[in-house]
Enzyme design. Structure first.
Site, PDB file in Angstrom:
ATOM      1  N   ASP A  29      55.289  59.998 -47.434  1.00 46.08           N
ATOM      2  CA  ASP A  29      56.420  59.388 -48.150  1.00 46.08           C
ATOM      3  C   ASP A  29      57.505  59.074 -47.117  1.00 46.08           C
ATOM      4  O   ASP A  29      57.856  59.915 -46.283  1.00 46.08           O
ATOM      5  CB  ASP A  29      56.947  60.360 -49.222  1.00 46.08           C
ATOM      6  CG  ASP A  29      57.904  59.666 -50.181  1.00 46.08           C
ATOM      7  OD1 ASP A  29      58.917  59.107 -49.704  1.00 46.08           O
ATOM      8  OD2 ASP A  29      57.655  59.677 -51.393  1.00 46.08           O
ATOM      9  N   ILE A  30      58.013  57.860 -47.185  1.00 49.10           N
ATOM     10  CA  ILE A  30      58.978  57.392 -46.189  1.00 49.10           C
ATOM     11  C   ILE A  30      60.343  58.079 -46.351  1.00 49.10           C
ATOM     12  O   ILE A  30      61.127  58.161 -45.411  1.00 49.10           O
ATOM     13  CB  ILE A  30      59.119  55.843 -46.284  1.00 49.10           C
ATOM     14  CG1 ILE A  30      59.687  55.239 -45.005  1.00 49.10           C
ATOM     15  CG2 ILE A  30      59.937  55.422 -47.476  1.00 49.10           C
ATOM     16  CD1 ILE A  30      58.667  55.036 -43.958  1.00 49.10           C
ATOM     17  N   GLU A  88      59.852  54.721 -59.735  1.00 55.34           N
ATOM     18  CA  GLU A  88      60.332  53.761 -58.731  1.00 55.34           C
ATOM     19  C   GLU A  88      59.274  52.722 -58.366  1.00 55.34           C
ATOM     20  O   GLU A  88      59.561  51.527 -58.327  1.00 55.34           O
ATOM     21  CB  GLU A  88      60.781  54.540 -57.482  1.00 55.34           C
ATOM     22  CG  GLU A  88      61.434  53.686 -56.407  1.00 55.34           C
ATOM     23  CD  GLU A  88      61.676  54.492 -55.138  1.00 55.34           C
ATOM     24  OE1 GLU A  88      62.148  55.648 -55.227  1.00 55.34           O
ATOM     25  OE2 GLU A  88      61.372  53.962 -54.050  1.00 55.34           O
ATOM     26  N   HIS A  93      50.746  57.191 -58.387  1.00 58.72           N
ATOM     27  CA  HIS A  93      50.718  57.994 -57.174  1.00 58.72           C
ATOM     28  C   HIS A  93      51.032  59.450 -57.487  1.00 58.72           C
ATOM     29  O   HIS A  93      51.757  59.752 -58.422  1.00 58.72           O
ATOM     30  CB  HIS A  93      51.690  57.455 -56.115  1.00 58.72           C
ATOM     31  CG  HIS A  93      53.093  57.265 -56.611  1.00 58.72           C
ATOM     32  ND1 HIS A  93      53.466  56.175 -57.358  1.00 58.72           N
ATOM     33  CD2 HIS A  93      54.213  58.034 -56.471  1.00 58.72           C
ATOM     34  CE1 HIS A  93      54.765  56.259 -57.646  1.00 58.72           C
ATOM     35  NE2 HIS A  93      55.229  57.382 -57.136  1.00 58.72           N
ATOM     36  N   HIS A  95      52.607  62.853 -55.689  1.00 58.42           N
ATOM     37  CA  HIS A  95      53.356  63.402 -54.561  1.00 58.42           C
ATOM     38  C   HIS A  95      52.777  64.775 -54.217  1.00 58.42           C
ATOM     39  O   HIS A  95      52.599  65.606 -55.123  1.00 58.42           O
ATOM     40  CB  HIS A  95      54.824  63.630 -54.928  1.00 58.42           C
ATOM     41  CG  HIS A  95      55.615  62.398 -55.215  1.00 58.42           C
ATOM     42  ND1 HIS A  95      56.518  61.873 -54.323  1.00 58.42           N
ATOM     43  CD2 HIS A  95      55.670  61.597 -56.304  1.00 58.42           C
ATOM     44  CE1 HIS A  95      57.102  60.808 -54.852  1.00 58.42           C
ATOM     45  NE2 HIS A  95      56.601  60.608 -56.060  1.00 58.42           N
TER      46      HIS A  95
HETATM   47  P1  AMP Z   1      58.459  57.466 -57.674  1.00 55.59           P
HETATM   48  O1  AMP Z   1      57.880  56.154 -58.132  1.00 55.59           O
HETATM   49  O2  AMP Z   1      59.683  57.861 -58.440  1.00 55.59           O
HETATM   50  O3  AMP Z   1      57.433  58.557 -57.619  1.00 55.59           O
HETATM   51  O4  AMP Z   1      58.975  57.257 -56.172  1.00 55.59           O
HETATM   52  C1  AMP Z   1      58.263  56.466 -55.253  1.00 55.59           C
HETATM   53  C2  AMP Z   1      58.164  57.164 -53.917  1.00 55.59           C
HETATM   54  O5  AMP Z   1      57.596  56.227 -53.011  1.00 55.59           O
HETATM   55  C3  AMP Z   1      59.515  57.602 -53.325  1.00 55.59           C
HETATM   56  O6  AMP Z   1      59.430  58.966 -52.980  1.00 55.59           O
HETATM   57  C4  AMP Z   1      59.682  56.705 -52.102  1.00 55.59           C
HETATM   58  O7  AMP Z   1      60.315  57.364 -51.028  1.00 55.59           O
HETATM   59  C5  AMP Z   1      58.238  56.352 -51.760  1.00 55.59           C
HETATM   60  N1  AMP Z   1      58.117  55.079 -51.058  1.00 55.59           N
HETATM   61  C6  AMP Z   1      58.639  53.890 -51.414  1.00 55.59           C
HETATM   62  N2  AMP Z   1      58.312  52.942 -50.518  1.00 55.59           N
HETATM   63  C7  AMP Z   1      57.562  53.556 -49.571  1.00 55.59           C
HETATM   64  C8  AMP Z   1      56.918  53.120 -48.375  1.00 55.59           C
HETATM   65  N3  AMP Z   1      56.984  51.839 -47.962  1.00 55.59           N
HETATM   66  N4  AMP Z   1      56.233  54.030 -47.641  1.00 55.59           N
HETATM   67  C9  AMP Z   1      56.153  55.311 -48.047  1.00 55.59           C
HETATM   68  N5  AMP Z   1      56.725  55.777 -49.158  1.00 55.59           N
HETATM   69  C10 AMP Z   1      57.428  54.922 -49.918  1.00 55.59           C
END
Ligand code: AMP
Length: 131
Positions: A29-30, A88, A93, A95
């Site tokens: 995760d970025i 988001e 996905h 975590h």
């Molecule tokens: P959520 O959809 O609420 O589970 O959050 C999406 C997750 O994806 C967040 O923790 C972001 O930091 C992560 N994220 C978004 N864009 C990227 C990326 N380009 N590379 C890695 N992680 C990402």
């Protein structure tokens, strides 16, 4: 339009890749909550995790287990927390978050800002522990 995660899978957007097989992909995760915070995704783009077919959902968790074992070998922690939020990014996905205390699972807390070199190093170590 392809999700940002589909663009990561095809290499259009860079990522700190951990592992992949023909159906699943894992990367850091970025904006990590903890060092080693990893996302595991199905390659087939589906927004909501519970819209995945049973076999696809089961396979996602089985792949996530292998990734979690590699993260746990790499990052000192009590265990790996599993979190599904998904508000988001509209691509299912999971975590995987190294955890020492429950209070660490706070998605609204400020995220870690790790330098690129450290993210690369963490990803490389997790990759080397992936079986
Ligand atoms: P959520 O959809 O609420 O589970 O959050 C999406 C997750 O994806 C967040 O923790 C972001 O930091 C992560 N994220 C978004 N864009 C990227 C990326 N380009 N590379 C890695 N992680 C990402």
């Amino acid at each position: 339009m392809a999700s940002i995660f589909s663009k990561i899978i095809c290499g259009e957007i860079p990522s700190y890749k951990i592992a992949e097989d023909d159906r699943y992909f894992a990367f850091l995760d970025i904006n990590p909550i903890a060092k080693g915070h990893t996302l595991v995704i199905p390659k087939q783009e589906t927004d909501y995790i519970f819209d995945l077919e049973d076999a696809e959902l089961a396979g996602l968790h089985i792949f996530a287990k292998r990734v979690a074992q590699a993260v746990e070998k790499t990052v000192p922690c009590k265990r790996i927390a599993v979190l599904v939020s998904g508000l988001e990014v509209p691509h299912a996905h999971v975590h995987l978050i190294p955890l020492n205390r429950e209070a660490e699972i706070n998605v609204t807390a400020p995220k870690l800002k790790l330098p690129h070199e450290e993210m690369q190093e963490i990803a490389e170590k997790i990759r080397s522990n992936f079986e």
